[in-house]
Enzyme design. Structure first.
Site, mmCIF file in Angstrom:
data_model
loop_
_atom_site.group_PDB
_atom_site.id
_atom_site.type_symbol
_atom_site.label_atom_id
_atom_site.label_comp_id
_atom_site.label_asym_id
_atom_site.label_seq_id
_atom_site.Cartn_x
_atom_site.Cartn_y
_atom_site.Cartn_z
ATOM 1 N N ALA A 74 0.845 -1.188 0.000
ATOM 2 C CA ALA A 74 0.000 0.000 0.000
ATOM 3 C C ALA A 74 0.885 1.246 0.000
ATOM 4 O O ALA A 74 2.104 1.174 0.116
ATOM 5 C CB ALA A 74 -0.912 -0.006 1.226
ATOM 6 N N GLU A 122 -2.398 -8.991 -0.212
ATOM 7 C CA GLU A 122 -3.839 -8.977 0.055
ATOM 8 C C GLU A 122 -4.649 -8.948 -1.234
ATOM 9 O O GLU A 122 -5.619 -9.700 -1.381
ATOM 10 C CB GLU A 122 -4.191 -7.776 0.935
ATOM 11 N N GLU A 147 3.131 -5.510 8.010
ATOM 12 C CA GLU A 147 2.592 -4.319 8.678
ATOM 13 C C GLU A 147 2.891 -4.285 10.178
ATOM 14 O O GLU A 147 3.227 -3.232 10.729
ATOM 15 C CB GLU A 147 1.070 -4.231 8.451
#
Length: 309
Positions: A74, A122, A147
């Site tokens: 991300a 993901e 993360e």
């Protein structure tokens, strides 16, 4: 992306193939970047592209336009810079877009050609299958959910997806510690549904998987492989009970365990919503700010170190 869409390639079924139709490949492309990062512009382009994909095809392959990575993750700078409302909107855009992959009326495959980290893994796990190839360099590339190592947590369902694809106890431990693995170990863990001999053979391996699995799983709004499925849930619950006492003693690890529990008890949508809430909260904690500042400093130092060698 001149027309606002990512590249779409429609390949005709080979003569004699068992495929009932053509196969579409959607390419995650970011020409301005050496790697693919899931920023809001790319996710919005993917949403438009998936809306434009014909529904009469035999399957869809999600591929990367980068030779070095599948998706690096991300947009961490966005995660830290935006206010809570903006961040929720960004995470919700990703959730809505990735859900389209999980609800196509035909099989979907992620063609993993390199590093797949955080949001990159993901989005891949929203597909029915993960088909991977070794890197062209021969060096095993990283893959996983890092993360928690930055004292945040996954935000697009990763806590509920990875334990449905590999040993659940190992998946929860890896996610709660934020420890990625690599291609070789992921292969041993059974993360991939098929493995191509080389990067050049990856597309054909994806087509072969679709041909061998021509019917899409029953679509119900959740990915085909997640911890709430009846065949998976009991094992994940037992694994969560087993590993919880020994998880790292920090809020990010506790968030991972909580999101797994929410998925098992309340369902997919509730788990994803709770992940987003936890991520928005955690990124503002002192631990996360310190860890992410250190990550950015280390990343900035790498080009300088390479220049001296």
């Amino acid at each position: 992306m001149d027309n606002g869409l990512l590249p779409i390639r429609r390949d005709k079924s080979p003569t004699g193939s068992s495929l009932a139709g053509d196969v579409v490949t959607v390419v995650l492309e970011q020409p301005e970047s050496p790697v693919v990062v899931l920023n809001d512009a790319l996710i919005a382009a993917l949403e438009r592209t998936l809306q434009a994909v014909p529904r009469d095809v035999a399957g869809l392959i999600l591929a990367s336009g980068s030779e070095r990575v599948f998706v690096a993750g991300a947009d961490l700078k966005t995660i830290m810079a935006w206010d809570d409302y903006q961040l929720h909107r960004y995470l919700e855009l990703g959730a809505r877009t990735f859900a389209m992959l999980a609800n196509m009326p035909f099989p979907t495959v992620a063609a993993i050609n390199g590093a797949a980290l955080g949001g990159g893994l993901e989005i891949a796990m929203h597909c029915d299958a993960l088909v991977a190839a070794p890197s062209a360099s021969g060096k095993p590339y990283p893959i996983g959910l890092p993360e928690a190592g930055l004292r945040i947590c996954p935000g697009w369902g990763g806590t509920n997806l990875l334990p449905a694809r590999i040993n659940a106890a190992e998946a929860i431990n890896m996610t709660a510690s934020g420890t990625p693995t690599n291609f070789d170990h992921a292969k041993e863990l059974g993360l991939f549904d098929a493995v191509a001999e080389s990067a050049d053979a990856l597309h054909d391996a994806c087509v072969d998987w679709i041909a061998a699995n021509p019917k899409a799983p029953q679509r119900d709004g959740a990915p085909s492989r997640w911890i709430g499925r009846s065949a998976t849930a009991p094992g994940v619950l037992a694994a969560l009970d087993e590993v919880s006492p020994d998880l790292p003693d920090h809020d990010a690890a506790r968030a991972v365990a909580e999101a797994v529990g929410v998925g098992l008890n309340q369902g997919w949508d509730a788990a994803c919503r709770r992940e987003r809430e936890l991520l928005v909260h955690l990124r503002s904690t002192p631990d996360a700010k310190a860890a992410i500042d250190a990550f950015f400093a280390k990343s900035a130092a790498k080009p300088a170190a390479r220049a001296k060698t």
